[in-house]
Write a protein that holds these residues in place. Structure first.
Motif, mmCIF file in Angstrom:
data_model
loop_
_atom_site.group_PDB
_atom_site.id
_atom_site.type_symbol
_atom_site.label_atom_id
_atom_site.label_comp_id
_atom_site.label_asym_id
_atom_site.label_seq_id
_atom_site.Cartn_x
_atom_site.Cartn_y
_atom_site.Cartn_z
ATOM 1 N N ASN A 116 0.850 -1.188 0.000
ATOM 2 C CA ASN A 116 0.000 0.000 0.000
ATOM 3 C C ASN A 116 0.885 1.237 0.000
ATOM 4 N N ALA A 117 0.695 2.077 -0.960
ATOM 5 C CA ALA A 117 1.468 3.316 -1.036
ATOM 6 C C ALA A 117 0.872 4.329 -0.071
ATOM 7 N N LYS A 118 1.723 4.931 0.702
ATOM 8 C CA LYS A 118 1.277 5.949 1.650
ATOM 9 C C LYS A 118 1.198 7.279 0.912
ATOM 10 N N ARG A 119 0.031 7.901 0.992
ATOM 11 C CA ARG A 119 -0.155 9.194 0.337
ATOM 12 C C ARG A 119 -0.130 10.301 1.359
ATOM 13 N N GLU A 120 0.672 11.298 1.112
ATOM 14 C CA GLU A 120 0.692 12.461 1.973
ATOM 15 C C GLU A 120 0.050 13.620 1.218
ATOM 16 N N THR A 121 -0.746 14.376 1.929
ATOM 17 C CA THR A 121 -1.375 15.528 1.306
ATOM 18 C C THR A 121 -1.053 16.781 2.115
ATOM 19 N N VAL A 122 -1.161 17.908 1.483
ATOM 20 C CA VAL A 122 -0.957 19.188 2.137
ATOM 21 C C VAL A 122 -2.274 19.561 2.815
ATOM 22 N N ALA A 123 -2.220 19.821 4.119
ATOM 23 C CA ALA A 123 -3.433 20.169 4.847
ATOM 24 C C ALA A 123 -3.965 21.520 4.397
ATOM 25 N N HIS A 124 -3.106 22.510 4.316
ATOM 26 C CA HIS A 124 -3.509 23.831 3.858
ATOM 27 C C HIS A 124 -2.469 24.369 2.891
ATOM 28 N N LEU A 125 -2.954 25.026 1.871
ATOM 29 C CA LEU A 125 -2.097 25.586 0.851
ATOM 30 C C LEU A 125 -2.511 27.034 0.642
ATOM 31 N N THR A 126 -1.552 27.944 0.544
ATOM 32 C CA THR A 126 -1.848 29.331 0.219
ATOM 33 C C THR A 126 -1.273 29.610 -1.153
ATOM 34 N N TYR A 127 -2.113 30.145 -2.025
ATOM 35 C CA TYR A 127 -1.596 30.532 -3.325
ATOM 36 C C TYR A 127 -1.821 32.018 -3.525
ATOM 37 N N PHE A 128 -0.989 32.615 -4.373
ATOM 38 C CA PHE A 128 -0.995 34.044 -4.632
ATOM 39 C C PHE A 128 -1.283 34.280 -6.105
ATOM 40 N N VAL A 129 -2.082 35.307 -6.390
ATOM 41 C CA VAL A 129 -2.501 35.605 -7.757
ATOM 42 C C VAL A 129 -2.456 37.109 -7.980
ATOM 43 N N VAL A 130 -2.051 37.510 -9.190
ATOM 44 C CA VAL A 130 -2.123 38.904 -9.622
ATOM 45 C C VAL A 130 -3.116 38.957 -10.781
ATOM 46 N N GLN A 131 -4.109 39.849 -10.659
ATOM 47 C CA GLN A 131 -5.156 39.981 -11.676
ATOM 48 C C GLN A 131 -5.095 41.380 -12.276
ATOM 49 N N PRO A 132 -4.591 41.506 -13.520
ATOM 50 C CA PRO A 132 -4.589 42.819 -14.177
ATOM 51 C C PRO A 132 -5.920 43.063 -14.904
ATOM 52 N N PHE A 133 -6.274 44.342 -15.046
ATOM 53 C CA PHE A 133 -7.464 44.760 -15.774
ATOM 54 C C PHE A 133 -7.044 45.791 -16.814
ATOM 55 N N LYS A 134 -7.553 45.637 -18.037
ATOM 56 C CA LYS A 134 -7.224 46.601 -19.083
ATOM 57 C C LYS A 134 -8.456 47.447 -19.398
ATOM 58 N N ALA A 135 -8.203 48.659 -19.869
ATOM 59 C CA ALA A 135 -9.286 49.547 -20.285
ATOM 60 C C ALA A 135 -9.857 49.033 -21.604
ATOM 61 N N VAL A 136 -11.173 49.106 -21.744
ATOM 62 C CA VAL A 136 -11.824 48.690 -22.979
ATOM 63 C C VAL A 136 -11.818 49.884 -23.934
ATOM 64 N N LYS A 137 -11.245 49.696 -25.106
ATOM 65 C CA LYS A 137 -11.143 50.782 -26.084
ATOM 66 C C LYS A 137 -12.531 51.248 -26.509
ATOM 67 N N GLY A 138 -12.657 52.549 -26.628
ATOM 68 C CA GLY A 138 -13.911 53.122 -27.111
ATOM 69 C C GLY A 138 -14.986 53.267 -26.049
ATOM 70 N N SER A 139 -14.697 52.936 -24.813
ATOM 71 C CA SER A 139 -15.689 53.105 -23.750
ATOM 72 C C SER A 139 -15.024 53.766 -22.554
ATOM 73 N N ARG A 140 -15.700 54.693 -21.973
ATOM 74 C CA ARG A 140 -15.121 55.431 -20.848
ATOM 75 C C ARG A 140 -15.333 54.672 -19.544
ATOM 76 N N GLY A 141 -14.220 54.347 -18.886
ATOM 77 C CA GLY A 141 -14.291 53.745 -17.565
ATOM 78 C C GLY A 141 -14.608 52.259 -17.521
ATOM 79 N N LYS A 142 -14.774 51.621 -18.663
ATOM 80 C CA LYS A 142 -15.037 50.177 -18.648
ATOM 81 C C LYS A 142 -13.720 49.430 -18.683
ATOM 82 N N ILE A 143 -13.687 48.315 -17.961
ATOM 83 C CA ILE A 143 -12.471 47.504 -17.892
ATOM 84 C C ILE A 143 -12.793 46.061 -18.223
ATOM 85 N N SER A 144 -11.753 45.338 -18.556
ATOM 86 C CA SER A 144 -11.873 43.913 -18.855
ATOM 87 C C SER A 144 -10.751 43.175 -18.132
#
Length: 112
Positions: A3-31
């Motif tokens: 029987n293979a012993k499986r170890e798992t991570v109890a808690h994991l923290t991941y980090f993310v960066v989310q950029p937003f770009k302006a939508v051309k031709g519209s004022r103040g809208k982002i994507s």
């Protein structure tokens, strides 16, 4: 077959960066652009600083949970700048995040 012993991570923290770009031709809208995973807090902050001057908005956040169960805490913002989506406004800022005291008590110490 053994029987293979499986170890798992109890808690994991991941980090993310989310950029937003302006939508051309519209004022103040982002994507939202593709979210970018970061190795750690410092890496997320370096990417955040890189995107600040060249995007309409950018947010860096972290999320902690148990990958085995799929139980994840709400995302916590570590940095924000510029125009962001309404979903970001509902996220907790790191400065507002509740955490337990970092002080150690006698019950935290073990004698070898």
């Amino acid at each position: 077959m053994r029987n293979a012993k499986r170890e798992t991570v109890a808690h994991l923290t991941y980090f993310v960066v989310q950029p937003f770009k302006a939508v051309k031709g519209s004022r103040g809208k982002i994507s939202a652009e593709e979210p970018i995973p970061a190795r750690d807090h410092d890496h997320a902050m370096r990417m955040f600083e890189r995107f600040k001057p060249i995007r309409a908005g950018v947010v860096a956040f972290r999320r902690t949970g148990d990958p085995a169960t799929g139980d994840w805490e709400d995302a916590v913002i570590i940095a924000r700048h510029g125009l962001l989506s309404a979903e970001v406004d509902g996220m907790t800022d790191a400065s507002e995040a509740e955490f337990e005291s970092w002080e150690l008590g006698a019950h935290d110490l073990k004698v070898a």
